[in-house]
Scaffold this motif. Structure first.
Motif, PDB file in Angstrom:
ATOM      1  N   ILE A 170       0.863  -1.178   0.000  1.00 52.25           N
ATOM      2  CA  ILE A 170       0.000   0.000   0.000  1.00 52.25           C
ATOM      3  C   ILE A 170       0.900   1.228   0.000  1.00 52.25           C
ATOM      4  O   ILE A 170       1.730   1.401   0.894  1.00 52.25           O
ATOM      5  CB  ILE A 170      -0.947  -0.010   1.210  1.00 52.25           C
ATOM      6  CG1 ILE A 170      -1.908  -1.203   1.106  1.00 52.25           C
ATOM      7  CG2 ILE A 170      -1.727   1.295   1.300  1.00 52.25           C
ATOM      8  CD1 ILE A 170      -2.918  -1.299   2.230  1.00 52.25           C
ATOM      9  N   ILE A 191      -1.488  -1.111  -4.244  1.00 55.14           N
ATOM     10  CA  ILE A 191      -2.653  -0.296  -3.885  1.00 55.14           C
ATOM     11  C   ILE A 191      -2.183   1.125  -3.583  1.00 55.14           C
ATOM     12  O   ILE A 191      -1.349   1.324  -2.692  1.00 55.14           O
ATOM     13  CB  ILE A 191      -3.381  -0.895  -2.674  1.00 55.14           C
ATOM     14  CG1 ILE A 191      -3.792  -2.348  -2.974  1.00 55.14           C
ATOM     15  CG2 ILE A 191      -4.612  -0.064  -2.320  1.00 55.14           C
ATOM     16  CD1 ILE A 191      -4.298  -3.107  -1.767  1.00 55.14           C
ATOM     17  N   LEU A 204      -9.699   0.609  -2.381  1.00 60.90           N
ATOM     18  CA  LEU A 204      -9.101  -0.371  -1.481  1.00 60.90           C
ATOM     19  C   LEU A 204      -9.989  -1.608  -1.367  1.00 60.90           C
ATOM     20  O   LEU A 204      -9.501  -2.742  -1.404  1.00 60.90           O
ATOM     21  CB  LEU A 204      -8.872   0.257  -0.105  1.00 60.90           C
ATOM     22  CG  LEU A 204      -8.178  -0.627   0.949  1.00 60.90           C
ATOM     23  CD1 LEU A 204      -6.824  -1.116   0.447  1.00 60.90           C
ATOM     24  CD2 LEU A 204      -8.014   0.145   2.258  1.00 60.90           C
ATOM     25  N   CYS A 281      -8.401  -3.249   6.067  1.00 64.21           N
ATOM     26  CA  CYS A 281      -7.796  -4.424   5.448  1.00 64.21           C
ATOM     27  C   CYS A 281      -8.075  -5.675   6.270  1.00 64.21           C
ATOM     28  O   CYS A 281      -8.389  -6.739   5.717  1.00 64.21           O
ATOM     29  CB  CYS A 281      -6.288  -4.227   5.299  1.00 64.21           C
ATOM     30  SG  CYS A 281      -5.811  -2.995   4.064  1.00 64.21           S
TER      31      CYS A 281
END
Length: 447
Positions: A170, A191, A204, A281
């Motif tokens: 990320i 991401i 996301l 997440c």
């Protein structure tokens, strides 16, 4: 762990009165570099810059070219497309490993707590091997930009299932626009976050749904294959830096401002973490991920109040022969089922507690030069017949000392193989076309 009083950041240089000077002030010399004097002269440094620049540029272009070559697979078979991209991601892992081995060699010292006992080993050839699961979320403090390099190397060193083709990171959205590298990271499924949750949440969620999907083919890089051809989850190491940025003067100010606003003490050696992205997440991946692995990273020679990015720059580390004398990694893991991912306040508290523990670990490192170690850990790996291999670490020492090193000297050639094979294939087709074309022309002329 208890927190200590925050120390004021010392200045790297100061002025002091000098009665012999005209101004009454004298500048002291800068503090010496923790890695010592510059090891290369101007000519050698220039050569290093040229060699590293050429190797990285040609390799990066080759990797990106291989991605374009395989991109039509997306419209033919998505499973094979993702497998192919995992192979190109392995190439980038080999690239950063070989670059570090050749031009920035340093001691890597690894330890962990009892939760990772038996998962950190040193092989008979001296290389580090981790035995981490094929799906996990990996969190770490963010000292320098090279943190991700050493974490990617850990994935490369995982055994028996290498994971350097299945790393997902990320990142800040601005990195997406770096030429060559940015588009390559898009192919990799990294991401990108704009730090505006209204924009970040849907993208996301989409990416995490992709990582939660199942496929029915063997993945590149030694993935777990499903039995009887049934779809299975793909390997995945999702790498997150909850601090949001690396430790720097601006980051330090931002952390202190947030500490004051939230009426809590700031950290000394890390930044206060942000919880929103990590919690999201965990909520999305909880059905398919059992563990959160946490790595605390420290670089030898960075004093309290200094910033690694100002000391171990790209020039210092790769061009001048002054990498950190050691890079230290301390590992632990947490069962996802024990983390309060469904409660915002409780999760904020849980993450902050982990980061205060991390701050205490970093304080211990600053004071002693070592992270703690689980002395009951087994860092020994055998040669297959029960005997310790030559060069294997002694069991029970708790520390593994190794280096970033490829498995094979010529492994880096894999980086260029897809493009090279494609060029050779095109060359053969072109020559065959020319041969048949000339034969057709001669036949037409004869008739």
């Amino acid at each position: 762990m208890a927190t200590n009083t925050i120390k004021q950041r010392p200045l790297s240089s100061q002025t002091s009165p000098d009665p012999t000077s005209d101004t009454g002030l004298k500048l002291t010399s800068p503090e010496p570099h923790p890695a010592g004097a510059v090891k290369h002269g101007a000519l050698r440094e220039t050569l290093q810059i040229v060699l590293i620049g050429l190797y990285f540029f040609i390799s990066a272009v080759s990797v990106h070219g291989a991605q374009f070559i395989g991109s039509p697979l997306y419209f033919i078979n998505r499973d094979w497309y993702y497998a192919y991209m995992a192979m190109t991601k392995q190439s980038f892992g080999i690239l950063v490993t070989s670059m570090t081995y050749w031009w920035s060699p340093t001691l890597i010292r690894i330890s962990g707590d009892a939760s990772v006992r038996g998962q950190l080993r040193k092989g008979a050839d001296g290389r580090f091997e981790s035995a981490f699961p094929f799906r996990m979320i990996l969190i770490a403090n963010h000292q320098i930009y090279t943190d991700w390099l050493y974490l990617w190397w850990t994935a490369y060193s995982n055994a028996p299932q290498t994971m350097h083709g299945h790393v997902y990171i990320i990142l800040k959205e601005s990195l997406k626009y770096i030429p060559v590298i940015g588009p390559a990271m898009v192919f990799y499924g990294f991401i990108f976050m704009s730090r505006k949750w209204g924009n970040d949440e849907p993208r996301l969620r989409y990416r995490l749904q992709k990582l939660n999907s199942r496929h029915s083919r063997p993945m590149s890089g030694g993935s777990i294959q499903s039995s009887a051809g049934k779809p299975s989850l793909d390997p995945m190491w999702l790498m997150i830096f909850p601090e949001g940025t690396n430790l720097s003067n601006n980051g330090r100010k931002g952390s202190a401002k947030w500490a004051e606003k939230s009426d809590q003490p700031d950290l000394r050696h890390a930044l206060l973490p942000r919880s929103t992205g990590l919690q999201f997440c965990l909520q999305e991946l909880k059905p398919s991920v059992d563990w959160v692995y946490d790595c605390t990273i420290a670089y030898e020679g960075i004093a309290t109040g200094q910033f690694g990015q100002d000391i171990f720059t790209l020039r210092s580390t790769y061009f001048q022969g002054r990498p950190p004398k050691s890079v230290n990694m301390y590992w632990r893991r947490f069962w996802v089922g024990d983390i309060p991912v469904g409660d915002k306040d409780a999760f904020d508290k849980w993450l902050l507690e982990r980061w205060r523990e991390k701050d205490e670990l970093l304080e211990q490192y600053v004071q002693t030069g070592r992270f703690p170690a689980d002395e009951g850990s087994d860092s020994l790996i055998t040669n297959g017949n029960g005997a310790a291999g030559k060069g294997a670490a002694a069991a029970g020492s708790g520390y593994i000392e190794t280096e970033v090193r490829p498995r094979q000297p010529l492994e880096f050639l894999q980086i260029f193989s897809p493009v090279a094979a494609t060029v050779l294939l095109i060359n053969v087709i072109w020559k065959l076309w020319a041969i048949f074309g000339h034969a057709k022309m001669r036949a037409a002329a004869a008739s």
